[in-house]
Design a protein around this motif. Sequence first.
Motif: not given
Length: 228
Positions: A61-65, A85-88, A92-93
């Motif tokens: 998640f952090e890497i993608c952002k 929720i993980d997909k969302i 989102d990121r």
Amino acid sequence: MQRILIIEDEMNIAVLEQDYLEVNGFESDIATTGEEGLRLATTNLYNLILLDLMLPGMDGFEICKKLRETLVIPILMVTARKEDIDKIRGFDRGADDYILKPFNPNELVARVKAHISRYDRLMNRKHKQNDIQAGGLLIQSDSRRVFVNDEEKTLTAKEFDLLKFLATNPNIVFTKEHLMERIWGYDSIGDVNTVTVHIRKIREKIERDPSNPQFVETIWGVGYRFKK
């Protein structure tokens, strides 16, 4: 050859992805930590990134952002986590797709191809929207290339900037002083003959008859305009 970055800490999965991608004509690099993946992604050119969600240290998640701050290429998250929720969170990121483990390697390759193809179409459309076409003259703004009847012409940086500025503002007459200030950045203190010389060179390269120009016209006593 198109190049893929695989960010995956399970080497058996990373190698499986790499093998199937290379069989299908892709080059690939593997990073086993988030930090390494982030470094490779920001220092090399890739067409797509396969990003594991659960990584040691910095997670997917952090890497993608962070990647989305500078990169627009497709990012596909590959993970065993099935919660919506993980997909969302991933979408989102900035993730473009979400592939669940265990996956069919052929399906993964198919999705990689589909996302790269879609991205290329979008980029080509964007580039074409920035192109300037006038008769047989084509000015490719993004690649800074000029073609006349499909034959490429080599322009210097200032010649290209001057031609593009005129072509972007067709049928408007600009004085030499205005062009000097706009292209060279001078406040009307430069030698305006510089503009004249560059116009002559541009005409020699793009006009069929430089003495009777079709594109860059002289408006006597005023300046120049691009006729479109």
